[in-house]
Design an enzyme around this catalytic site. Structure first.
Site, short mmCIF file in Angstrom:
data_model
loop_
_atom_site.label_atom_id
_atom_site.label_comp_id
_atom_site.label_asym_id
_atom_site.label_seq_id
_atom_site.Cartn_x
_atom_site.Cartn_y
_atom_site.Cartn_z
N LYS A 13 7.51 0.60 -6.64
CA LYS A 13 7.14 0.97 -8.02
C LYS A 13 6.61 2.39 -8.11
O LYS A 13 6.97 3.14 -9.04
CB LYS A 13 6.07 -0.01 -8.54
CG LYS A 13 6.54 -1.44 -8.68
CD LYS A 13 5.48 -2.32 -9.30
CE LYS A 13 4.28 -2.55 -8.40
NZ LYS A 13 4.58 -3.39 -7.22
N THR A 14 5.73 2.77 -7.18
CA THR A 14 5.09 4.09 -7.29
C THR A 14 6.11 5.21 -7.18
O THR A 14 6.13 6.14 -8.00
CB THR A 14 4.00 4.23 -6.22
OG1 THR A 14 3.01 3.23 -6.43
CG2 THR A 14 3.36 5.60 -6.29
N GLU A 37 3.67 2.50 -14.07
CA GLU A 37 3.86 1.49 -13.04
C GLU A 37 3.18 0.20 -13.48
O GLU A 37 1.99 0.20 -13.80
CB GLU A 37 3.25 2.01 -11.73
CG GLU A 37 3.32 1.06 -10.58
CD GLU A 37 2.71 1.67 -9.32
OE1 GLU A 37 2.28 0.89 -8.45
OE2 GLU A 37 2.65 2.92 -9.21
#
Length: 768
Positions: free
Chosen positions: A126-127, A171
């Site tokens: 995600k990051t 995120e």
């Protein structure tokens, strides 16, 4: 009441006073940045001050450390991170005063309501994908705001509010179900796996959360179609698929994988959009880039802008972050803590084609370790040597029988990977650093504080790199980090040496000394390690061990022996005997090598080393090779100050012709005396110098101290002047026993015993 303040936050018309408990965390600090940019008065607290809290204070944050009741006074809302539990002083104060308590994701969703949101969700990746998406959209001129879970140098900060743009890339955290709070315009779903099973009942419950998010997403559902669960959940007309097959809406064909980038073709269905270069390595990151490409293309960003953004991208902190890149060693740090994340990251590491992959893994949460232990066991197949710390709790309570050893057992059961448990970070630093060999890639993996180990090792590697270069250019040798000194002393005691160097030639030795002096690295030279006690904290600086090559030579020329500093005394005595030279028989009964004998002016049977010295060759403090005759060398009983700061490389010794039968009798007598009068166990030889009144051993015997012990350090029953390591003794135990003997000798006989064993090193280990 929390719904009312969240509505105010969504409207963003009225500035509020908001407190964030746990503001130093990457998620909370980003939220604080956004709230400050929106004009709110923001308080925050955490256990310690960090660079991030310092940055936020400059932006207007009122910071409290530690947490306190005062921080919530007059606040309209208190936001708390997942690490904050009831019982926290600030949390309890807000609760008692009736101040609305809001979870981080709820507050972030309220902030996002002011924009067209883009939520990036999934079990892992995600990051990096959030950062890539924000960067690509920014380069495309769309001026997005962003919120990501790590420091992103190319974005400037982990969060940013742009009042001009209408998009907000964030995120989303699925770990506690709060993903359902978001109502974004678009969603990106990377993968959906059985994770956070301390919160969810199983994969179906996780899918329900993602379905709820998508039901609240009117725009694009960008998803990785290589993940079967993501493909299932995102099926429908709003779905935009990506992966490796041309059957998907967007796909990639990798052309080259390099240590610092990847080149690949990008297709929209069967149409080639062009070739892209991604500024970070790894097949999994090419997949993440496809998510950003797919959304940006659907939003009208020209492919030329996308190409420029991908090439300039440099990634998030702790996402395959290269900490050291040298000719012989590479150190990488990565946040990966889920089995599939780990496997993908290690595949990237393998793609760099190192000789070996050495991995230090820190399991994250006891519940995850227990529930996914089989999957973890299958994730480290690409690793040659694995070290596993104890579990990073992340606010969880320990579970019986769950530890780093749980992972080690599973890895050993499922693969040929060499694995061991190193519970603490200090032990991990020493074990991992010492295991590194030229050509190795070290990767630290985990969401806790394991990166501290990689940072520490990376800090010491530039010196090690240069030591290896000098050795290779001057006759060979070896160099290592954090060498356990208990391997190199007859006492079998001692913490690690920061640098351990084994030159093979005199010139190589000299070059090493010159380099270390230029770098202000302290130097010690150690041979066999007899008459030596290294403290438990080890030795800061470099330990040079000249034992092989030039340094083990023993050459007879007439009635003299030319001897390398690393030659054992027993070997010298044997060479002299074979040449028919007497006078060396005493060496048969003395442990150690020539270097130690010269530095200590060792002796036995009425003879001292300097009775036979003709000249000594040495390296001076400036790295120059010099030689001095006996007449110019000041020497005393068990002390030669001349060689405290100079480094012996060889010496010329004199003998006298004698019949071999006569020599053999004396050799046998020396051997027999040692065998009958000295203990067999691990020791450093005579512990004390003989005082004037009598021998130290005789004095200790008369005081009734034979057999006295501290821990595993014990006074020998055979010879009172020997302290023996009976198994696992520490330097602290030896020194405490020495202090007891000295105190009793002074009190009972008025004799001040002086140690003959040389004590070096640090009481405490090198810090991280």
């Amino acid at each position: 009441m929390s719904h009312a303040v969240l509505s105010l936050l969504k409207e963003s018309r009225h500035p509020m006073r908001i407190d964030l408990i746990g503001v130093a965390g990457s998620g909370m600090s980003g939220l604080a940045s956004l709230l400050l940019a929106l004009g709110h008065k923001v308080n925050g607290s955490d256990k310690v001050t960090t660079l991030e809290t310092d940055r936020l204070v400059k932006l207007g944050l009122t910071f409290f450390s530690p947490h306190s009741e005062k921080e919530v006074e007059e606040c309209d809302m208190v936001i708390y991170s997942s690490a904050i539990k009831p019982g926290n002083v600030a949390y309890e104060a807000a609760y008692k005063q009736g101040i609305p308590l809001v979870r981080r994701a709820e507050a972030l969703a309220a902030v996002m309501a002011n924009k067209k949101g883009v939520v990036v969700g999934g079990t892992h990746g995600k990051t990096t994908t959030s950062a890539l998406t924000a960067h690509v959209l920014r380069q495309g001129g769309l001026k997005p705001s962003h919120y990501v879970g790590a420091e992103i140098p190319i974005l400037g900060a982990n969060a940013h509010w742009d009042p001009e743009g209408e998009l907000f890339v964030a995120e989303g955290d699925e770990s506690d179900g709060t993903l359902v709070n978001f109502h974004p315009e678009h969603s990106i779903i990377l993968n959906i796996e059985a994770e956070h099973l301390d919160f969810y009942d199983g994969i179906e419950a996780i899918k329900d959360v993602f379905r709820r998010l998508l039901s609240q997403t009117p725009g694009h559902w960008v998803h990785c179609a290589e993940d079967p669960v993501a493909r299932e959940v995102c099926a429908g007309p709003q779905g935009v698929s990506y992966g490796w097959s041309r059957d998907f809406d967007f796909s990639a064909n990798i052309l080259a994988m390099k240590p610092d980038h990847s080149d690949f073709e990008v297709y929209q269905k069967n149409t080639l959009l062009g070739i892209a270069t991604l500024g970070i390595p790894g097949k999994h990151n090419v997949s993440n880039a496809l998510a950003a490409i797919a959304l940006a293309t659907r939003l009208g960003v020209p492919f030329e802008n996308i190409q420029h953004a991908l090439k300039s991208f440099r990634g998030a902190k702790r996402r395959f972050e290269i900490r050291h890149s040298g000719e012989r060693f590479t150190v990488v740090d990565d946040y990966g803590h889920h089995p599939s994340e780990i496997a993908a990251t290690l595949a990237t590491a393998k793609g760099l084609q190192p000789k070996r992959i050495v991995c230090l893994f820190q399991p994250h949460r006891y519940s995850r370790t227990q529930l996914l232990k089989k999957e973890f066991g299958a994730s480290f197949g690409d690793v040659d040597e694995l070290f596993v710390t104890d579990v990073y709790a992340a606010s969880e309570k320990p579970l019986p029988g769950v530890s780093g050893e749980t992972i080690v057992e599973e890895v050993k059961a499922q693969s040929a990977t060499k694995a061991q448990s190193t519970p603490t970070l200090l032990l991990s630093r020493d074990k991992v650093g010492n295991a590194l060999r030229p050509g190795d890639l070290l990767i630290t993996l985990g969401a806790g504080n394991v990166h501290e180990v990689g940072r520490c090792i990376a800090k010491d590697l530039p010196v090690l790199e240069q030591l290896w270069a000098l050795l290779e250019d001057h006759g060979g040798g070896a160099a290592r980090l954090y060498e356990p000194m208990n391997r190199h002393t007859t006492f079998l005691i001692g913490g690690p040496a920061q640098y351990w160097v084994e030159p093979r030639t005199v010139e190589g030795f000299a070059e090493i000394v010159r380099y270390l002096r230029s770098q202000s690295v302290p130097i010690r030279v150690i041979g066999r390690g007899s008459n030596l006690l290294v403290k438990d904290g080890g030795i800061r600086g470099a330990v040079i061990h000249p034992a092989k090559g030039d340094f083990e030579d023993v050459r007879v020329e007439g009635e003299t022996l030319i001897v390398g500093v690393g030659a054992r005394l027993k070997k010298i005595a044997s060479a002299a005997r074979n040449a028919g030279l007497g006078g060396f028989e005493w060496m048969e009964g003395v442990p150690g090598n020539l270097g130690g004998a010269i530095r200590m002016n060792a002796g036995a049977m009425g003879t001292e080393t300097f009775d036979q010295i003709v000249s000594v060759r040495f390296i001076d403090t400036d790295g120059q090779i010099k030689e001095k005759p006996l007449a110019e060398i000041v020497h005393h009983y068990r002390n030669v100050p001349e060689f405290e700061e100079r480094y012996i490389v060889s010496a010329v010794l004199k003998g006298s012709p004698a019949p071999q039968a006569e020599i053999d009798v004396k050799l046998a007598a020396s051997h027999q005396k040692r065998r009958t009068s000295q203990p067999v166990g691990a020791s450093a030889g005579c512990a004390f110098k003989n005082p004037e009144v009598c021998g130290a051993g005789k004095l200790i015997d008369e005081l009734g101290l034979k057999g006295r012990s501290v821990g595993a350090a014990i006074v020998s029953d055979i010879h009172g002047n020997f302290i023996v390591n009976s198994g696992g003794a520490t330097a602290r135990e030896v020194l405490d026993l020495v202090a007891e003997i000295q105190e009793i000798a002074q009190r009972e006989r008025g004799v001040q015993l002086e140690m003959e064993v040389k004590v070096i090193g640090e009481d405490q280990p090198m810090g991280m």
